[in-house]
Write a protein that holds these residues in place. Structure first.
Motif, mmCIF file in Angstrom:
data_model
loop_
_atom_site.group_PDB
_atom_site.id
_atom_site.type_symbol
_atom_site.label_atom_id
_atom_site.label_comp_id
_atom_site.label_asym_id
_atom_site.label_seq_id
_atom_site.Cartn_x
_atom_site.Cartn_y
_atom_site.Cartn_z
ATOM 1 N N PRO A 89 -4.552 -5.405 6.580
ATOM 2 C CA PRO A 89 -3.280 -4.656 6.203
ATOM 3 C C PRO A 89 -3.369 -2.990 6.639
ATOM 4 O O PRO A 89 -4.298 -2.617 6.585
ATOM 5 C CB PRO A 89 -3.111 -4.672 5.014
ATOM 6 N N PRO A 90 -2.159 -2.470 7.485
ATOM 7 C CA PRO A 90 -2.447 -1.042 7.659
ATOM 8 C C PRO A 90 -2.474 -0.389 6.453
ATOM 9 O O PRO A 90 -2.150 -0.495 5.180
ATOM 10 C CB PRO A 90 -0.933 -0.826 8.388
ATOM 11 N N ASP A 91 -3.057 0.762 6.659
ATOM 12 C CA ASP A 91 -3.420 1.821 5.356
ATOM 13 C C ASP A 91 -2.245 2.125 4.792
ATOM 14 O O ASP A 91 -2.075 2.405 3.581
ATOM 15 C CB ASP A 91 -4.206 2.846 6.089
ATOM 16 N N ALA A 92 -1.177 2.411 5.805
ATOM 17 C CA ALA A 92 0.102 2.821 5.292
ATOM 18 C C ALA A 92 0.559 2.014 4.114
ATOM 19 O O ALA A 92 1.292 2.338 3.121
ATOM 20 C CB ALA A 92 1.038 3.133 6.551
ATOM 21 N N VAL A 93 0.746 0.653 4.382
ATOM 22 C CA VAL A 93 1.139 -0.433 3.415
ATOM 23 C C VAL A 93 0.527 -0.409 1.935
ATOM 24 O O VAL A 93 1.135 -0.471 1.095
ATOM 25 C CB VAL A 93 1.410 -1.613 4.122
ATOM 26 N N MET A 94 -0.958 -0.042 2.118
ATOM 27 C CA MET A 94 -1.789 -0.193 0.924
ATOM 28 C C MET A 94 -1.331 1.143 0.325
ATOM 29 O O MET A 94 -1.341 1.216 -1.023
ATOM 30 C CB MET A 94 -3.056 -0.177 1.231
ATOM 31 N N VAL A 95 -1.324 2.144 0.852
ATOM 32 C CA VAL A 95 -0.637 3.510 0.233
ATOM 33 C C VAL A 95 0.469 3.564 -0.371
ATOM 34 O O VAL A 95 0.850 3.722 -1.477
ATOM 35 C CB VAL A 95 -0.699 4.736 1.173
#
Length: 349
Positions: A89-95
């Motif tokens: 998953p993209p880091d942005a969605v985890m953030v």
């Protein structure tokens, strides 16, 4: 207790359906579920969805799942290397899951080897990062968000079943490095019958078959040297062997000896010749062998078990855990053992 838990994980070994289910299904999910410290559990298989629907759609579905399910905690196991860059998953969605939805995220790393960047890149979206490899955990001993962990096993499969110990020596794993091949072949060349089977990418045994070989073994081997870069590691196999009450005989390496006492709870060998001498000795000295096997079994079952491992982590994340886990002395001792002699506090606190 964690009321709702979402595992964001791979479905298949190497994200390849032909390789079968990931080891994380037992080593992570099964181990956590066995603790009795979680309520509702759900899985989100990002590799499967990413390959079928594309990474952007997968990321959107992950965020939606978190919005609807509203887990108290996400446990995320990213894939390393080029495959991970393509499918994680993209880091942005985890953030966003952590910052916008207010959901705690624990990132659990298996084979970090010596890759500090693989650890540090997870900090922006992680409340805690669990590092199983001792060599990396030592370097981050001053950072309270990076937790030195160990590969707690799934007790549904790994336990002493009281089976006949009809296998003298086993190695349950792939012969994927020269030291493994050399050690096993030297024993065989000198008349020792060694049963070799398993390995996630080669043997693909069921969990029952995999554990069963250890449950039937008098001695089971482990090679602490990482087959990819030669570094010493704490292997899950070490705890699996001891939980099944076989005597663990392990290649010399610094990390397992931080958890277990050599000569009392396991036996260390330094060369193929030393391995042969010790195998012959303990096969003919049943009383000594059984005493060491039982000492290892007691240590891993009573101290380095899944309930203690994950209960301690949940406490670090401010979840309530049973009183007997709240101030368990051995975790304080464990962290003391894992810290390097001269700890320099990380700049990334």
């Amino acid at each position: 207790m964690v009321g709702k838990l979402l595992f964001v994980m791979e479905r298949y070994c190497d994200a390849n359906p032909a390789m079968g289910p990931t080891n994380s299904e037992s080593q992570l999910v099964g181990a956590v579920e066995s603790t009795g410290l979680v309520g509702q559990v759900k899985r989100f298989y990002f590799d499967d969805l990413g390959q079928r629907r594309g990474k952007a759609v997968m990321a959107q579905l992950l965020f939606q799942d978190c919005e609807v399910f509203r887990p108290d905690l996400v446990i995320y196991t990213p894939i390393q290397g080029p495959l991970g860059e393509k499918l994680n998953p993209p880091d942005a969605v985890m953030v966003s899951i952590r910052a916008e939805l207010g959901i705690k995220v624990h990132t659990h790393l298996w084979d970090t080897v010596a890759d500090d960047a693989h650890v540090l890149s997870r900090l922006p979206y992680s409340d805690t990062i669990g590092v199983v490899d001792s060599v990396v955990g030592q370097r981050f001993a001053g950072n309270p968000r990076i937790v030195q962990s160990y590969p707690a096993v799934d007790p549904r499969y790994f336990h002493d079943k009281g089976l006949e110990r009809d296998i003298d020596v086993s190695f349950v794993g792939p012969l994927s490095s020269p030291n493994r091949v050399e050690g096993v072949n030297f024993l065989r060349a000198n008349g020792i019958n060694v049963v070799v089977a398993g390995g996630q990418r080669t043997g693909r045994l069921s969990w029952e078959e995999y554990a069963g070989l250890m449950q039937r073994s008098k001695i089971s081997l482990n090679f602490s040297c990482n087959p990819y870069d030669g570094s010493s590691q704490m292997k899950a196999r070490a705890l699996e062997v001891m939980t099944c009450a076989a005597m663990l005989m392990e290649e010399d390496g610094e990390h397992t000896k931080r958890f277990f006492e050599a000569g009392r709870e396991l036996v260390i060998f330094s060369s193929p010749e030393d391995l042969l001498v010790k195998v012959e000795h303990y096969l003919t000295s049943a009383k000594k062998r059984i005493a060491i096997a039982l000492s290892g079994w007691r240590k891993v079952s009573g101290m380095y078990n899944a309930r203690n491992c994950w209960g301690y982590l949940f406490k670090r994340l401010n979840f309530e855990v049973p009183e007997e886990l709240a101030e368990d002395w051995h975790f304080q001792q464990h962290e003391k053992q894992m810290a390097p002699k001269n700890v320099q506090r990380s700049l990334l606190l």
